[in-house]
Design a protein around this motif. Sequence first.
Motif, short mmCIF file in Angstrom:
data_model
loop_
_atom_site.label_atom_id
_atom_site.label_comp_id
_atom_site.label_asym_id
_atom_site.label_seq_id
_atom_site.Cartn_x
_atom_site.Cartn_y
_atom_site.Cartn_z
N GLY A 527 54.68 56.28 18.63
CA GLY A 527 54.08 55.94 18.00
C GLY A 527 52.54 57.65 17.67
N THR A 528 53.28 58.31 17.90
CA THR A 528 53.01 59.34 17.78
C THR A 528 53.87 60.64 17.41
N LEU A 529 53.16 61.45 16.55
CA LEU A 529 53.91 62.18 15.08
C LEU A 529 53.47 63.92 15.81
N GLN A 535 49.79 66.84 14.69
CA GLN A 535 49.75 65.65 15.65
C GLN A 535 49.16 64.67 15.28
N ALA A 536 49.96 63.39 14.97
CA ALA A 536 49.09 62.50 14.50
C ALA A 536 50.12 60.51 15.03
N LYS A 537 48.28 60.20 15.45
CA LYS A 537 48.94 59.34 16.10
C LYS A 537 48.35 57.87 15.19
N ILE A 538 49.39 57.24 15.27
CA ILE A 538 49.17 55.29 14.91
C ILE A 538 49.00 54.41 15.52
N ASP A 539 48.19 53.91 15.46
CA ASP A 539 47.15 52.33 16.12
C ASP A 539 48.23 51.72 15.81
N PRO A 540 48.27 51.18 17.04
CA PRO A 540 49.76 49.80 17.29
C PRO A 540 49.48 48.61 16.99
N ARG A 541 47.82 48.57 16.75
CA ARG A 541 47.24 47.13 16.71
C ARG A 541 46.89 47.10 14.29
N THR A 542 47.06 48.14 14.04
CA THR A 542 46.85 48.25 12.95
C THR A 542 48.25 49.05 11.64
N GLY A 543 48.37 49.50 12.41
CA GLY A 543 49.21 51.01 11.83
C GLY A 543 48.88 52.01 10.82
N GLY A 544 47.18 52.44 11.64
CA GLY A 544 46.57 53.18 10.45
C GLY A 544 46.66 54.43 11.57
N VAL A 545 46.82 55.67 11.28
CA VAL A 545 46.23 56.91 12.21
C VAL A 545 44.93 57.12 12.26
N ALA A 546 45.18 56.65 13.78
CA ALA A 546 43.75 56.86 14.57
C ALA A 546 43.37 58.64 14.85
N GLU A 547 44.41 58.72 15.07
CA GLU A 547 44.75 60.32 15.26
C GLU A 547 44.87 61.36 14.73
N ALA A 598 60.52 63.89 11.39
CA ALA A 598 60.27 62.76 12.66
C ALA A 598 59.32 62.38 11.90
N THR A 599 60.08 60.81 11.44
CA THR A 599 59.25 59.66 10.54
C THR A 599 58.79 58.42 11.27
N ILE A 600 57.94 57.99 11.25
CA ILE A 600 57.72 56.40 11.93
C ILE A 600 57.45 55.59 10.78
N VAL A 601 58.09 54.35 10.61
CA VAL A 601 57.66 53.60 9.83
C VAL A 601 57.08 52.07 9.96
N VAL A 602 55.36 51.89 9.54
CA VAL A 602 55.11 50.69 9.59
C VAL A 602 55.39 49.76 8.41
N VAL A 616 55.31 57.67 7.59
CA VAL A 616 54.39 58.78 8.33
C VAL A 616 55.54 60.02 8.52
N ARG A 617 55.46 60.68 8.31
CA ARG A 617 56.03 62.10 8.36
C ARG A 617 55.59 63.99 8.78
N VAL A 618 56.01 63.96 10.29
CA VAL A 618 55.23 65.67 10.42
C VAL A 618 57.02 66.23 9.76
N ILE A 619 56.65 67.80 9.56
CA ILE A 619 58.13 68.55 9.80
C ILE A 619 57.81 69.73 10.32
N ALA A 620 59.44 70.05 10.89
CA ALA A 620 59.37 71.48 11.79
C ALA A 620 58.52 72.51 10.74
N GLY A 621 57.93 73.10 11.43
CA GLY A 621 57.56 74.50 11.87
C GLY A 621 55.98 74.66 9.73
N LEU A 622 56.29 73.07 9.65
CA LEU A 622 54.63 73.33 8.00
C LEU A 622 54.15 72.27 8.84
N ASP A 623 52.22 72.95 8.37
CA ASP A 623 51.31 72.19 9.10
C ASP A 623 50.70 71.33 8.34
#
Length: 886
Positions: A527-529, A535-547, A598-602, A616-623
């Motif tokens: 659940g972490t990208l 770094q983005a952490k997805i809450d497994p209970r809600t699907g929101g980005v908790a951190e 890297a992509t996570i689908v909720v 939710v996705r992140v891309i190597a080298g992009l902030d």
Amino acid sequence: MNIRKTFAVRACTRVAAVLVGLAVLAVAAPVRAGDGPAAPKPPRKLTVYIVPHSHTDIGYTEIQTQIEKKQVDNLLQGIALAKRTAGNPEGARFVWNVEVLWAADLFLHRLGDAQKAEFIDAVKQGHVALHGMYLNELTGLCRTEELLRLFREGTKIADLTGVPIEAAMTSDVPGHTWGTVTALNQAGIRYFSPGTNYIDRVGGVLAKWENRPFYWASPSGKEKVLVWLSTKGYALSHLIHELTPKYINDYVAELDKINYPYDIAYLRWSGHGDNAAPDPGLCESVKKWNAEHEWPKLKISSTTEAFRALETCYADKIPVVRGDWTPYWEDGAGSTALETSLNRWNADRLTQAEALWSMIDPAGFPARAFDATWKNVLLYSEHTWGAHCSITEPSIPLTQDQWRMKSSYAVGADVRSRQLVDQVLARRSRPGNDEAALSNDVDVYNSSSWPRTDLVLVPKVLSTVASQMDRVLDDQGRPVPSQRLSGGDLVFVATDVPPFSGRRYTVAAGPATPLPAGAVAASAKDGTLDNGLIQAKIDPRTGGVAELHAKGIDGNLVDPSSGHQLNEYLYLIGDDLKGVKTSGAPTIKVVDNGPIVATIVVESPAPGCHSLRREVRVIAGLDRVELSNTVDKKRLEAASYMAKEGKESVNFAFPLNVPGGKMLLDLPIGVIRPEVDQIPSACKNDIPIGRWADVSSPAAGVTWVTLDAPLVELGELSGRLLGSIQTQEPWRKTIEPTQQIYSWVMNNHWHTNYRAYQEGPVIFRYALRPHGALDLATASRFATGLSQPLVATLARGPKPSGTPLVRVTGEGVNVVSLKPSDDGKAWIVRLYGASGEDRTVDLKWSDGVSKKTSLSNTSEKPLSDLDGPITVPGWDIVTVRVERAS
């Protein structure tokens, strides 16, 4: 002697006398018993200008095509009435004010040469007065170039008639985005008559500004326009029907009651209903009054004449106001979220297409096709969304037919803007015999004025999956790390693509090149990208980005005390916040796991939807972290869409946590601090923004970008006013400091005009970029780059040189538009002071040859020579014309 000027001068000479007279009345001794009755108060020596026009609603009461016919006919009637009354006494001669230029544009395109000549003569004679705004626009929905294009037709018709257009007029719409001032000035317009709706969903606009003229200063502070809102906005004649002596006396008494300080006033007279024909009775009423009364003097006139009279006498006494006049009616665009999103992309795609034509084939620029497509974009953002019965009778033919016509503007612009991009890309030399060799090459174009490092997506139809053609090489033959996504598309990061230029990449057989040693891959796990920068952490209970964490910035950038998480879905029926619902238990899965993306689908059940999918996705080298939410909207079934149970809204929450952070909001032109930079009467329940919001302390912050949905609520879900609101009391009065952003993506809160329901899939895209000290120009570039991405296309002809067509030397200035001039002889470059500070820049062209450069404006004409560096004020637009070699 110019009799029109005489009216203004005569009024000016009365100023001192009137002020002294008022003072004497205030301190006069009371009448003593036996002295007899007090002498009657002398009439106020006032000149009242009366501006006849027809309010243009493109639809509402009738299908749009009928309104087209009606407004053309109104113009014919206005010309005829002006001719018939030309022999009337001064003041009682009819003048037809064309409220918006859409009607004149239709007239000139549809009628014959004789009638066109009659129109031009009427403008020259002063029988017809033109106004510079093309439509009654919801300006808060506009992209930068769209806002400027709103006035382009005015400059063209002014050239045709030889009569400058110095005034603009709107009706109905309460409030306008701040950059409207800049756009008005770019078109040479000095006077602005906003005829606000007199009663419904207008907040405090009339209460604050009715009969209180002011200069509205632009975001840069370098320009201003005179703004003057008359009694009952545009609708006075709808209410009183006839300009009677009783009303005139009551009107003067009302001015006295508010201590109106000027001896010049004006009224707008829009006939008897929206889209009304010219009122022939007005001339007779004015003639009769002036024959029987010395004061006040009534004078039928143009907007420009009335405003110029006021300015001539009182320029130094009119207050200057600076800030965003945040509009009220843009919230209705949330009733058609799909088309609203579509139109935002249309405007950006047209801007990119103009840049591509400048780079590839400026001589072939199809100016008429662009003009027609821009007009479709503008017609979608025009304030008339649909039928008057759209909420009470959403299924009847009148409602359905009007919506089909309205939506066709956005859909048509989508198709045509894509065609214009395809056409210019086809103008590159065709492959001919080397077509096979080039079939695996991809040209990547940067339509921006700064170097771009960003993700490039090559559709699977251009990169053969079956042959494992995953290897990418740059124009020097060097391998570029790439990745085949789960859906079959190929992605890689193009590095430092030069501004206004392109680069060729080759897609070759073989496996993808891995990232170089030491580079951090994008990854998704538990659940972490993470990509080493964010770094983005997805809450497994809600699907929101908790951190949300960023390299070099301490702490969680999500506010856990807000009660919400980033990208949390919020649904409300009615207006009671106790009824807010969120999405259900999510299913979370990794669909791409690096190294580039890297992509996570909720996926979640959600109220009001058939389904909710959040990527939710992140891309190597992009902030940055990117979010893409697909709401498959379920139609709200309600017995009545006027009742609370028939009203709904959808939001996504973005509570940020930047210690000591303060918020800024981007506008089409300019940036504001909520509350601080909003003028009195500005809407605070919701704000239509340009591209981004930012929360920053001096050391660090987060830039938040919204790509599809323009409306935000700040600190709370405050967009909860349902149906007709005819007083100002319910409207939000202040915006307290906050870091909570709610993206208000859907609603059906209106009681008329907008849609009663919506259904089907709609995508809402966002991005968040944590950063150090805020650089405003960088924030603008980041947001613009997401909505004007790198353009990847099948390679054709010689490879792009990689040399920028033009470079802007200097910091803090972005090019918001580069286009070939409509006359085919020059480039038009619009520079924007994105840093908020005055900067000096140079334009350096690819051939190194000095070119004749002129200061220009929306007209695209050369106005004055520019020799040397160009000064661009902060938050201002500077338009430059650069002649092309013949």
